[in-house]
Design a protein around this motif. Sequence first.
Motif, PDB file in Angstrom:
ATOM      1  N   ILE A   1       0.814  -1.223   0.000  1.00 24.17           N
ATOM      2  CA  ILE A   1       0.000   0.000   0.000  1.00 24.17           C
ATOM      3  C   ILE A   1       0.844   1.269   0.000  1.00 24.17           C
ATOM      4  CG2 ILE A   1      -2.102  -0.989   1.037  1.00 24.17           C
ATOM      5  CD1 ILE A   1      -1.073   0.425   3.689  1.00 24.17           C
ATOM      6  N   ARG A   2       2.147   1.152   0.297  1.00 21.15           N
ATOM      7  CA  ARG A   2       3.021   2.340   0.353  1.00 21.15           C
ATOM      8  C   ARG A   2       3.648   2.675  -0.995  1.00 21.15           C
ATOM      9  NH1 ARG A   2       1.315   4.747   4.542  1.00 21.15           N
ATOM     10  NH2 ARG A   2       0.602   3.119   5.909  1.00 21.15           N
ATOM     11  N   GLY A   3       3.515   1.793  -1.977  1.00 21.35           N
ATOM     12  CA  GLY A   3       4.176   2.002  -3.277  1.00 21.35           C
ATOM     13  C   GLY A   3       3.568   3.171  -4.046  1.00 21.35           C
ATOM     14  N   MET A   4       4.264   3.604  -5.084  1.00 18.50           N
ATOM     15  CA  MET A   4       3.824   4.764  -5.860  1.00 18.50           C
ATOM     16  C   MET A   4       2.518   4.500  -6.615  1.00 18.50           C
ATOM     17  SD  MET A   4       5.768   7.203  -5.071  1.00 18.50           S
ATOM     18  CE  MET A   4       5.217   8.478  -6.185  1.00 18.50           C
ATOM     19  N   GLU A   5       2.267   3.242  -6.994  1.00 17.01           N
ATOM     20  CA  GLU A   5       1.060   2.944  -7.760  1.00 17.01           C
ATOM     21  C   GLU A   5      -0.188   3.322  -6.933  1.00 17.01           C
ATOM     22  OE1 GLU A   5       0.584  -1.168  -8.763  1.00 17.01           O
ATOM     23  OE2 GLU A   5      -0.421  -0.687 -10.664  1.00 17.01           O
ATOM     24  N   VAL A   6      -0.181   2.888  -5.675  1.00 24.16           N
ATOM     25  CA  VAL A   6      -1.297   3.230  -4.781  1.00 24.16           C
ATOM     26  C   VAL A   6      -1.254   4.731  -4.457  1.00 24.16           C
ATOM     27  CG1 VAL A   6      -2.224   2.894  -2.451  1.00 24.16           C
ATOM     28  CG2 VAL A   6      -1.527   0.906  -3.799  1.00 24.16           C
ATOM     29  N   SER A   7      -0.068   5.254  -4.163  1.00 23.57           N
ATOM     30  CA  SER A   7       0.052   6.680  -3.796  1.00 23.57           C
ATOM     31  C   SER A   7      -0.509   7.597  -4.877  1.00 23.57           C
ATOM     32  CB  SER A   7       1.514   7.060  -3.542  1.00 23.57           C
ATOM     33  OG  SER A   7       1.996   6.369  -2.426  1.00 23.57           O
ATOM     34  N   ASN A   8      -0.328   7.206  -6.134  1.00 17.04           N
ATOM     35  CA  ASN A   8      -0.795   8.061  -7.221  1.00 17.04           C
ATOM     36  C   ASN A   8      -2.305   8.059  -7.397  1.00 17.04           C
ATOM     37  OD1 ASN A   8       1.670   9.129  -7.937  1.00 17.04           O
ATOM     38  ND2 ASN A   8       2.172   7.422  -9.291  1.00 17.04           N
ATOM     39  N   LEU A   9      -2.997   7.078  -6.842  1.00 16.23           N
ATOM     40  CA  LEU A   9      -4.460   7.002  -7.047  1.00 16.23           C
ATOM     41  C   LEU A   9      -5.277   7.202  -5.771  1.00 16.23           C
ATOM     42  CD1 LEU A   9      -4.402   4.018  -9.550  1.00 16.23           C
ATOM     43  CD2 LEU A   9      -5.272   6.306 -10.054  1.00 16.23           C
ATOM     44  N   VAL A  10      -4.605   7.124  -4.611  1.00 14.74           N
ATOM     45  CA  VAL A  10      -5.367   7.100  -3.354  1.00 14.74           C
ATOM     46  C   VAL A  10      -6.225   8.349  -3.129  1.00 14.74           C
ATOM     47  CG1 VAL A  10      -3.372   7.856  -1.955  1.00 14.74           C
ATOM     48  CG2 VAL A  10      -5.234   6.627  -0.864  1.00 14.74           C
TER      49      VAL A  10
END
Length: 228
Positions: free
Chosen positions: A93-102
């Motif tokens: 959950i800390r990766g950029m993929e999640v960070s960019n959409l959260v």
Amino acid sequence: MKKIIIAIDGHSSTGKSTLAKQLAEALDYIYVDSGAMYRAVTLYALEQGFISDKKFDTDALISNIENVNIEFKKEGNNPTVLFLNNKEVSSKIRGMEVSNLVSKVAALPLVRQCLVKEQRKMGQHKGIVMDGRDIGTVVFPDAALKIFMTASAQTRTQRRFDELTAKGEQVDFDEVYENITSRDHKDSTRADSPLTQAKDARVLDNSQLTQNEQFDLVMEWVNTILEQ
Ligand code: CDP
């Protein structure tokens, strides 16, 4: 012994969770990272193919929201190992993929309603430290101590960049800066529960404070309230 609710809000990567964990440990309180819950819903939507950088199927996410089961479990010294539908996802959950959409997912009122309901349940017996964006304003407006954390965008980017590279993630400083500042903007300008400083919150700008200095200062605030 009197137990209180401590609500910590603020901008991205201000060290809210570090402070919250220290306080929870010192006071023997529950610690809840509400951001991790929004991140878990985002990961679920990504894994189900409901969202991506090109697509955002709000209806599919909303109609499946009841299938999202989020649990924090204690493992060894770590009180906040996050499980999404029984799968451990704390790092993912800390990766950029999640960070960019959260922040897009967190702007959906129905997602917020579901998570806020869970968060209030967790705090029903007090003795809790929760960090996020709307904890002092929406989730626990009667919290005895509300803290609003901030620091310069440059300081916050450096902290998050160091954290991600230490974990072995390949990231670009500018990409992290862009993510942090765009989430600040989205979180502060959304219609439902925007990030704002509660009127009765104490501001903590930690650009120039060490973790220990910050902790000592907040423990003084806590002790004053507990003695009242
Ligand atoms: O770790 P960082 O401070 O960057 O963010 P986080 O606390 O993990 O939260 C991730 C995102 O979830 C935020 O950027 C918000 O969009 C959303 N969030 C929210 O809307 N309300 C909360 N109470 C907590 C997080």
